[in-house]
Design a protein around this motif. Structure first.
Motif, short mmCIF file in Angstrom:
data_model
loop_
_atom_site.label_atom_id
_atom_site.label_comp_id
_atom_site.label_asym_id
_atom_site.label_seq_id
_atom_site.Cartn_x
_atom_site.Cartn_y
_atom_site.Cartn_z
N TRP A 1 -37.87 45.90 -38.18
CA TRP A 1 -37.34 47.21 -38.54
C TRP A 1 -37.53 48.16 -37.38
O TRP A 1 -38.57 48.16 -36.73
CB TRP A 1 -38.04 47.74 -39.79
CG TRP A 1 -37.77 46.92 -41.02
CD1 TRP A 1 -38.53 45.90 -41.52
CD2 TRP A 1 -36.64 47.03 -41.89
NE1 TRP A 1 -37.96 45.37 -42.64
CE2 TRP A 1 -36.80 46.05 -42.91
CE3 TRP A 1 -35.53 47.87 -41.93
CZ2 TRP A 1 -35.87 45.89 -43.93
CZ3 TRP A 1 -34.61 47.72 -42.96
CH2 TRP A 1 -34.78 46.73 -43.94
N LYS B 1 -41.67 49.66 -44.82
CA LYS B 1 -40.63 50.62 -44.47
C LYS B 1 -41.11 52.05 -44.72
O LYS B 1 -40.88 52.95 -43.90
CB LYS B 1 -39.36 50.34 -45.27
CG LYS B 1 -38.63 49.07 -44.87
CD LYS B 1 -37.46 48.78 -45.80
CE LYS B 1 -36.38 49.85 -45.70
NZ LYS B 1 -35.25 49.55 -46.61
N PRO C 1 -37.43 55.95 -45.05
CA PRO C 1 -37.29 54.49 -45.16
C PRO C 1 -35.84 54.02 -45.20
O PRO C 1 -35.50 52.98 -44.61
CB PRO C 1 -38.02 54.17 -46.47
CG PRO C 1 -39.02 55.26 -46.61
CD PRO C 1 -38.39 56.48 -46.05
#
Length: 296
Positions: A78, A43, A91
């Motif tokens: 993600w 992330k 993030p």
């Protein structure tokens, strides 16, 4: 001085390694004490990649997306929240999305709006290509311009050899990617390669790491820019561009076009970003930490 042999490593991520382009051992991707730490690092790294895209001017309004497969829930990836500028992404903004377009609210950032085109393209690629951990697409200027030609790159430079027999062309334009069928057609055009030129649209790169995807996206964009320039120069002078022969192109691809080459080539960009921002990942604690900014 005796130099090491120039064989290209088959499995460059395992143990220490040498490479034809270096004398000595090259840095390896990090290893993690847990899957949770790996998730936090990915992330962090993905958000960095977005900010690098922003610095490079790859934004075009709300268009563009980069995804990375989640190491804990491998059926999810993600992605950036729809409508937030690349340069601002951190993030904690990222969204975790499954292959049914469900945002995993507990793990995701506060803006849970998902770009439908991002889902249609990336979900298909992550499903069909288990080797792909990260994919990137944007409407960067030179890729967009070159894509209007509906053709592959000519192999006219050492850098373009990274894409020798390793990029495809989606040679039609099906509009904004709002359907599964269009995402499927893009995936077919990508095949087992690392990049595809989307006619009248832009570029897409898909590799096994955030770093390799970032580097090869930048390299593909620059290769498009170089070819547009040299084709114009050739037309103006009545000359033909000189292509690199297949044998030499294949050999060079084995040095500059591997996944490790992409990983290693990207590291300096992340180094500069971390020096400018003063934030890096602490592998001991498994979190990003503030450090003194470097004077550049």
């Amino acid at each position: 001085m005796s130099l090491p042999p120039t064989e290209i490593p088959v499995a460059p991520y395992e143990g220490s390694m040498t490479h034809a382009s270096a004398i000595g051992n090259l840095p390896l991707p990090p290893k993690f004490a847990s899957k949770q730490m790996e998730r936090e690092y990915l992330k962090f790294r993905l958000a960095q990649a977005f900010r690098i895209f922003g610095k490079l001017g790859y934004d075009e309004g709300i268009a563009g997306h980069i995804t990375v497969r989640d190491p804990i829930r491998t059926d999810c990836f993600w992605v950036n929240p729809f409508g937030k500028h690349f340069s601002l992404i951190q993030p904690e903004d990222l969204l975790l999305v499954d292959h049914h377009a469900n945002v995993q609210i507990a793990e995701s950032g506060p803006n849970t709006l998902v770009n439908r085109a991002a889902f249609m393209i990336h979900s298909t690629i992550h499903t069909k290509r288990p080797d792909v951990n990260c994919a990137a697409h944007s409407h960067s200027l030179y890729g967009r311009a070159f894509s209007a030609l509906g053709k592959e790159l000519d192999i006219i430079s050492q850098d373009s050899c990274a894409f020798y027999q390793d990029h495809g062309v989606y040679d039609q334009y099906g509009g904004v990617v709002l359907s599964e069928e269009e995402g499927e057609r893009i995936s077919v055009a990508l095949g087992n390669k690392k990049a595809v030129i989307l006619q009248n649209h832009g570029l897409l790169v898909a590799t096994n790491s955030i770093e390799a995807t970032l580097h090869f996206y930048v390299s593909l964009e620059k290769s498009c820019q170089a070819q547009l320039a040299v084709d114009a120069a050739a037309a103006g002078t009545g000359r033909q561009t000189r292509k690199i022969p297949p044998k030499e192109a294949a050999l060079t691809h084995g040095v500059v076009g591997t996944m490790y080459a992409g990983y290693f080539n990207a590291l300096p960009r992340f180094q500069v970003l971390e020096a400018e921002e003063g934030v890096s990942f602490d592998f001991g604690r498994g979190v990003p930490v503030q450090r003194p900014k470097a004077k550049l």
